[in-house]
Design an enzyme around this catalytic site. Structure first.
Site, short mmCIF file in Angstrom:
data_model
loop_
_atom_site.label_atom_id
_atom_site.label_comp_id
_atom_site.label_asym_id
_atom_site.label_seq_id
_atom_site.Cartn_x
_atom_site.Cartn_y
_atom_site.Cartn_z
N ASN A 184 1.24 -1.28 -0.49
CA ASN A 184 -0.26 -0.02 0.07
C ASN A 184 1.07 1.43 -0.62
OD1 ASN A 184 -2.30 1.64 0.63
ND2 ASN A 184 -2.34 0.94 2.38
N TRP A 185 1.11 1.50 -1.29
CA TRP A 185 1.72 2.82 -1.29
C TRP A 185 1.88 4.48 -1.08
CZ3 TRP A 185 4.01 2.50 -7.43
CH2 TRP A 185 5.02 1.55 -7.35
N LYS A 186 0.24 4.00 -0.36
CA LYS A 186 -0.81 5.57 0.05
C LYS A 186 -0.41 6.95 -0.44
CE LYS A 186 -0.60 3.14 4.50
NZ LYS A 186 -0.62 3.08 6.58
N HIS A 195 -10.11 0.60 5.05
CA HIS A 195 -8.21 0.36 6.33
C HIS A 195 -8.73 1.49 7.28
CE1 HIS A 195 -4.21 2.13 6.18
NE2 HIS A 195 -3.49 1.23 5.52
N GLU A 252 -5.34 -5.03 10.52
CA GLU A 252 -4.44 -4.32 11.03
C GLU A 252 -4.39 -3.46 12.56
OE1 GLU A 252 -4.36 -0.63 8.56
OE2 GLU A 252 -7.04 -0.82 8.87
N GLY A 266 3.75 1.63 12.71
CA GLY A 266 4.16 2.70 13.12
C GLY A 266 5.30 2.69 14.19
N GLY A 279 2.54 -1.08 4.65
CA GLY A 279 2.53 0.90 4.51
C GLY A 279 3.84 0.48 4.26
#
Length: 247
Positions: free
Chosen positions: A6-8, A92, A162, A168, A230
């Site tokens: 997921n390149w966001k 998401h 998730e 993070g 991510g």
């Protein structure tokens, strides 16, 4: 094993998107047992996916809850399907945080399935508590998303666990393999209740601070079917290390 990148909104220029896609294609050719799917932003998906003959697949980061028409700025499931996407990320945590409801998520699942996209439904608790109330939170997310779907539609859904609290963090602070195994079992138990005969074998991915340092342990210590990655997916060296760790 599926790795969904997921390149966001990390990748903002076309040249970088092309370089990352080329690197992913080389990895897919070298490690054929690993399925790689890329989820770039919508314009870059439109640039990369058409005519794709490589081993990688493409995914929509999100899609419209409508089928088209007077919906400025929306991108429908049909558009993504026509471009060549195979998957669609739905629900998401970042979309939920922006106010997306369970009803909207269910609509998106239905539109994705109707146009041949495999929907990846994201679920996960914001935090864990000693009373394990977070389990009910995850159960409610799944139930709200799947309840409006027909039995056939439910069977098409892929889950992505998730936990928001793990995003993070470092590998050392993220989820332990044993805890992941328990959550996968719990999610499949809920799925089994909603789709008898299929739920127990539902595909479940994991996302949340996935690094090369922990991905092999997470894969080996649970029944996970893949990973939703991510920020690490837009660093060619880091993403390569993830794929190699699973090969």
């Amino acid at each position: 094993m599926l790795i969904l990148a997921n390149w966001k909104a990390y990748v903002e220029d076309a040249a970088r998107a092309k370089r990352l896609a080329a690197a992913a294609k080389r990895l897919a050719a070298r490690y054929p047992k690993i399925e790689i799917a890329l989820a770039p932003c919508a314009p870059h998906l439109g640039m990369l996916a058409p005519g794709n003959r490589s081993r990688i697949a493409y995914a929509a980061q999100d899609l419209s809850a409508t089928t088209g028409g007077a919906q400025t700025g929306e991108v429908s499931a049909q558009v993504y399907a026509d471009l060549g996407a195979a998957y669609a990320i739905v629900g998401h945590s970042e979309r939920r945080a922006a106010g997306e409801s369970g009803a909207q998520i269910a609509q998106k699942l239905q539109h994705a399935i109707a146009h041949g996209l495999a929907p990846v439904l994201c679920v996960g608790e914001r935090e864990r508590d000693a009373a394990s109330e977070y389990l009910g939170f995850v159960r409610d997310q799944i139930t709200a998303a799947l309840a409006p779907l027909s039995p056939r539609e439910r069977r098409a859904v892929i889950f992505a666990y998730e936990p928001v609290w793990a995003i993070g963090k470092s590998a050392a602070e993220a989820i332990e393999p044993a805890d992941l195994a328990e959550m996968l079992l719990y999610i499949r138990k809920i799925a089994l209740a909603l789709m008898p005969g299929k739920g127990g074998t539902a595909r479940v991915l994991y996302g949340g601070s996935v690094e090369a340092a922990d991905i092999r342990a997470l894969a080996g210590g649970s029944q996970v079917d893949g990973f939703l990655v991510g920020h690490a997916s837009v660093d060619a060296a880091m993403f390569s290390a993830l794929v190699k760790a699973l090969a």
